[in-house]
Write a protein that holds these residues in place. Structure first.
Motif, PDB file in Angstrom:
ATOM      1  N   GLN A 164      -5.617 -98.899  19.896  1.00 40.40           N
ATOM      2  CA  GLN A 164      -6.971 -99.335  18.980  1.00 40.40           C
ATOM      3  C   GLN A 164      -7.724 -97.623  19.196  1.00 40.40           C
ATOM      4  O   GLN A 164      -8.817 -97.537  19.491  1.00 40.40           O
ATOM      5  CB  GLN A 164      -7.884 -99.790  20.331  1.00 40.40           C
ATOM      6  N   ALA A 165      -6.711 -97.010  18.365  1.00 40.58           N
ATOM      7  CA  ALA A 165      -7.349 -95.527  17.760  1.00 40.58           C
ATOM      8  C   ALA A 165      -7.351 -95.560  16.640  1.00 40.58           C
ATOM      9  O   ALA A 165      -6.332 -96.266  15.979  1.00 40.58           O
ATOM     10  CB  ALA A 165      -6.377 -94.690  18.782  1.00 40.58           C
ATOM     11  N   LYS A 208     -18.112 -83.772  18.027  1.00 40.26           N
ATOM     12  CA  LYS A 208     -17.454 -84.161  19.111  1.00 40.26           C
ATOM     13  C   LYS A 208     -19.100 -85.355  18.816  1.00 40.26           C
ATOM     14  O   LYS A 208     -18.803 -86.644  18.524  1.00 40.26           O
ATOM     15  CB  LYS A 208     -18.316 -83.915  20.157  1.00 40.26           C
ATOM     16  N   ALA A 256     -17.238 -87.709  15.976  1.00 37.16           N
ATOM     17  CA  ALA A 256     -16.430 -88.519  16.131  1.00 37.16           C
ATOM     18  C   ALA A 256     -16.840 -89.977  17.341  1.00 37.16           C
ATOM     19  O   ALA A 256     -16.255 -90.824  16.768  1.00 37.16           O
ATOM     20  CB  ALA A 256     -15.702 -87.685  16.821  1.00 37.16           C
ATOM     21  N   ASP A 257     -17.838 -89.037  17.673  1.00 37.07           N
ATOM     22  CA  ASP A 257     -18.318 -90.709  18.833  1.00 37.07           C
ATOM     23  C   ASP A 257     -19.006 -91.816  17.764  1.00 37.07           C
ATOM     24  O   ASP A 257     -19.026 -93.172  17.964  1.00 37.07           O
ATOM     25  CB  ASP A 257     -19.615 -90.424  19.592  1.00 37.07           C
ATOM     26  N   SER A 286     -16.490 -93.736  15.969  1.00 37.08           N
ATOM     27  CA  SER A 286     -15.992 -94.319  16.921  1.00 37.08           C
ATOM     28  C   SER A 286     -16.715 -95.420  16.549  1.00 37.08           C
ATOM     29  O   SER A 286     -16.349 -96.851  17.309  1.00 37.08           O
ATOM     30  CB  SER A 286     -15.883 -93.556  18.214  1.00 37.08           C
ATOM     31  N   ARG A 293     -13.294 -98.278  17.254  1.00 36.07           N
ATOM     32  CA  ARG A 293     -11.992 -97.659  18.025  1.00 36.07           C
ATOM     33  C   ARG A 293     -12.213 -96.685  18.644  1.00 36.07           C
ATOM     34  O   ARG A 293     -13.196 -95.580  18.528  1.00 36.07           O
ATOM     35  CB  ARG A 293     -11.065 -97.705  17.040  1.00 36.07           C
ATOM     36  N   LYS A 294     -10.949 -95.351  19.484  1.00 32.91           N
ATOM     37  CA  LYS A 294     -11.314 -94.710  19.554  1.00 32.91           C
ATOM     38  C   LYS A 294     -11.078 -93.798  18.475  1.00 32.91           C
ATOM     39  O   LYS A 294     -10.170 -93.880  17.712  1.00 32.91           O
ATOM     40  CB  LYS A 294     -10.020 -94.234  20.887  1.00 32.91           C
ATOM     41  N   VAL A 295     -11.205 -92.478  18.346  1.00 35.03           N
ATOM     42  CA  VAL A 295     -11.304 -91.400  17.558  1.00 35.03           C
ATOM     43  C   VAL A 295     -10.044 -90.243  17.116  1.00 35.03           C
ATOM     44  O   VAL A 295     -10.894 -89.398  18.528  1.00 35.03           O
ATOM     45  CB  VAL A 295     -12.677 -90.983  16.413  1.00 35.03           C
ATOM     46  N   LYS A 296      -9.650 -90.096  16.734  1.00 35.64           N
ATOM     47  CA  LYS A 296      -8.605 -88.702  17.166  1.00 35.64           C
ATOM     48  C   LYS A 296      -8.805 -88.119  15.190  1.00 35.64           C
ATOM     49  O   LYS A 296      -8.608 -88.784  14.465  1.00 35.64           O
ATOM     50  CB  LYS A 296      -7.454 -88.666  16.821  1.00 35.64           C
TER      51      LYS A 296
END
Length: 178
Positions: A106-107, A124, A127-128, A131, A136-139
């Motif tokens: 789930q990324a 960050k 990204a938060d 997300s 989803r998790k974010v890379k």
């Protein structure tokens, strides 16, 4: 391209299923990435696609170049691909495997292009927020493009958010010219 994807899909799914069953997704992804990169390298690419060599010779050459980077299960997978004359599909197999892994986790991979370098705290925070929005998790992988003037462009799969000054000026120019 679509044909390669069609041919590679069953192998990627099989590798994913095996790795998932054994809780080894990360290791398989790393090893498949190594194989994909090595198989695309000049002489190795010629050997892998050479009809003059047997599948065993092709596999052993590829495996010897990778050395100790691969475990026995991945080596068996390479030998299976060679036996079916599918070693040339390794880059596509990795791409499909990685997409399955990302979906499982789930990324989402996000490309962030900014007009100037962001500090870690700002990256960050962004990204938060992404997300939370995408659930989803974010890379995040970031790049700098000074031609944006200000703002950022965010690409997450099919979603593109153009918050750059250049993008806004282009939209304004189109509106004026219409």
């Amino acid at each position: 391209m679509a044909e390669l994807t069609t041919l590679a899909r069953p192998y990627a799914k099989a590798a994913f299923g095996f790795a998932h069953e054994h809780g080894d997704l990360s290791s398989w992804a790393t090893q498949l990435k190594t194989l994909a990169i090595v198989s695309e390298y000049g002489k190795v690419k010629e050997i892998v696609s050479s009809p003059a060599l047997t599948p065993e010779q092709q596999a052993s050459t590829l495996l010897s170049v990778c050395g100790e980077e691969l475990d026995s299960k991945v080596k068996n997978f390479v030998e299976l691909l060679a036996e079916n004359k599918r070693l040339a599909l390794l880059p596509e197999v990795f791409t499909l495997f990685d997409a399955l892994k990302t979906a499982e986790e789930q990324a989402v991979d996000v490309e962030l292009t900014t007009a100037f370098e962001l500090d870690d705290a700002s990256e960050k925070k962004l990204a938060d927020a992404l997300s939370a929005k995408l659930a989803r998790k974010v890379k995040v992988s970031s790049a700098v493009d000074s031609q944006l003037l200000a703002g950022a462009i965010i690409k997450a799969g099919d979603l593109v958010i153009d918050g750059s000054m250049r993008g806004r000026l282009e939209k304004l120019a189109k509106a004026i010219n219409s």
